[in-house]
Design a protein around this motif. Structure first.
Motif, short mmCIF file in Angstrom:
data_model
loop_
_atom_site.label_atom_id
_atom_site.label_comp_id
_atom_site.label_asym_id
_atom_site.label_seq_id
_atom_site.Cartn_x
_atom_site.Cartn_y
_atom_site.Cartn_z
N ARG A 117 0.86 -1.19 0.00
CA ARG A 117 0.00 0.00 0.00
C ARG A 117 0.89 1.23 0.00
NH1 ARG A 117 -3.30 -2.44 3.69
NH2 ARG A 117 -5.25 -3.00 2.71
N GLU A 118 0.63 2.09 -0.94
CA GLU A 118 1.37 3.33 -1.01
C GLU A 118 0.39 4.47 -1.22
OE1 GLU A 118 4.97 4.62 -3.71
OE2 GLU A 118 5.09 2.47 -3.17
N ARG A 119 0.35 5.40 -0.30
CA ARG A 119 -0.59 6.54 -0.37
C ARG A 119 -2.01 6.06 -0.66
NH1 ARG A 119 3.01 10.14 -4.22
NH2 ARG A 119 3.82 8.11 -4.65
N SER A 120 -2.47 5.05 0.07
CA SER A 120 -3.82 4.49 -0.05
C SER A 120 -4.07 3.75 -1.37
CB SER A 120 -4.88 5.56 0.16
OG SER A 120 -4.73 6.13 1.44
N ILE A 121 -3.03 3.47 -2.13
CA ILE A 121 -3.17 2.72 -3.37
C ILE A 121 -2.61 1.33 -3.14
CG2 ILE A 121 -2.48 2.54 -5.79
CD1 ILE A 121 -2.24 5.61 -5.78
N GLU A 122 -3.45 0.32 -3.42
CA GLU A 122 -3.00 -1.07 -3.26
C GLU A 122 -2.21 -1.50 -4.49
OE1 GLU A 122 -6.82 -2.82 -2.65
OE2 GLU A 122 -6.68 -2.56 -0.48
N THR A 123 -1.11 -2.18 -4.25
CA THR A 123 -0.27 -2.67 -5.34
C THR A 123 -0.14 -4.19 -5.22
OG1 THR A 123 1.73 -2.28 -4.04
CG2 THR A 123 1.04 -0.53 -5.56
N ILE A 124 -0.02 -4.84 -6.38
CA ILE A 124 0.14 -6.29 -6.41
C ILE A 124 1.19 -6.65 -7.47
CG2 ILE A 124 -0.96 -8.50 -6.91
CD1 ILE A 124 -3.61 -7.30 -6.13
N VAL A 125 2.08 -7.54 -7.10
CA VAL A 125 3.02 -8.16 -8.03
C VAL A 125 2.77 -9.65 -7.91
CG1 VAL A 125 5.44 -8.66 -8.50
CG2 VAL A 125 4.75 -6.35 -7.84
N THR A 126 2.73 -10.35 -9.04
CA THR A 126 2.49 -11.79 -8.98
C THR A 126 3.67 -12.56 -9.55
OG1 THR A 126 1.41 -11.89 -11.15
CG2 THR A 126 0.00 -11.50 -9.26
N TYR A 127 3.89 -13.73 -8.93
CA TYR A 127 4.85 -14.71 -9.40
C TYR A 127 4.00 -15.92 -9.75
CZ TYR A 127 7.83 -11.45 -6.94
OH TYR A 127 8.45 -10.30 -6.51
N ALA A 128 3.92 -16.26 -11.02
CA ALA A 128 2.90 -17.21 -11.45
C ALA A 128 3.45 -18.38 -12.25
CB ALA A 128 1.86 -16.48 -12.29
N ALA A 129 2.73 -19.50 -12.12
CA ALA A 129 2.93 -20.67 -12.97
C ALA A 129 1.59 -20.95 -13.64
CB ALA A 129 3.38 -21.87 -12.16
N THR A 130 1.62 -21.21 -14.93
CA THR A 130 0.38 -21.43 -15.68
C THR A 130 0.49 -22.71 -16.49
OG1 THR A 130 0.09 -19.04 -15.88
CG2 THR A 130 -1.20 -20.42 -17.36
N THR A 131 -0.60 -23.49 -16.48
CA THR A 131 -0.69 -24.67 -17.34
C THR A 131 -1.86 -24.46 -18.29
OG1 THR A 131 0.27 -26.19 -15.75
CG2 THR A 131 -1.20 -27.15 -17.39
N PHE A 132 -1.64 -24.73 -19.56
CA PHE A 132 -2.67 -24.65 -20.59
C PHE A 132 -3.01 -26.06 -21.04
CE2 PHE A 132 -0.22 -20.73 -20.99
CZ PHE A 132 -1.22 -19.78 -20.98
N LEU A 133 -4.29 -26.30 -21.33
CA LEU A 133 -4.71 -27.59 -21.84
C LEU A 133 -5.78 -27.36 -22.90
CD1 LEU A 133 -4.73 -30.72 -21.64
CD2 LEU A 133 -6.53 -30.47 -19.90
#
Length: 164
Positions: A117-133
């Motif tokens: 949270r910075e100056r009331s702004i929520e931030t998100i960073v993702t580390y992801a694994a994805t499988t497609f079928l």
């Protein structure tokens, strides 16, 4: 500050998918479009609650049609209170989303979320694994749309197929 972790980073490991219809194992190339499709996946072992309470680690399930258009989504972090978190083990794709005799694509993603949270702004960073079928429904197509044999890409990570 976000911490990508040591070495290979924090991306979750590979995801193994299983498909079921009416409690029985389903063949990805012979999905019955008249029945719900249950998608199960291997556990999100490194998933955890968010200590800041913004967004726990998420699981996304997305289905795209043959034209690369998203037709089912399990929900988004923050904006959807019913979205899947790391605790989930399955998701049901409603039969109403599937059409006979067409290719579809299924995507399951495990996302480790770093929030702030910075100056009331929520931030998100993702580390992801994805499988497609790729999946295909049985039956005769209704002829209302021309589908390619392999569904067009619906996600930037799908580098094995043409884009729409």
């Amino acid at each position: 500050a976000f911490d990508p972790g040591p070495g290979d980073g924090r991306n979750p490991g590979p995801i193994r998918l299983s498909l079921y219809q009416d409690g029985m194992s389903a063949d990805a190339d012979a999905i019955d479009p008249a029945r719900d499709l249950v998608v199960e996946w291997t556990p999100f072992e490194q998933g955890a609650d968010d200590p800041l309470g913004i967004a726990d680690d998420m699981i996304y399930v997305i289905v795209g049609n043959c034209l690369g258009e998203e037709i089912v989504h399990s929900g988004h972090a923050i904006s959807d209170g019913d979205a899947l978190t790391f605790r989930a083990t399955r998701f049901t794709v409603p039969a109403a989303a599937l059409r006979p005799g067409e290719p579809f694509q299924l995507e399951v993603e495990h996302s480790e979320m770093d929030t702030g949270r910075e100056r009331s702004i929520e931030t998100i960073v993702t580390y992801a694994a994805t499988t497609f079928l790729d999946i295909r429904t049985i039956g005769e197509p209704d002829g209302s749309r021309a589908c390619p044999r392999v569904a067009l890409a619906m996600d930037g990570g799908q580098t094995d197929r043409p884009r729409r």
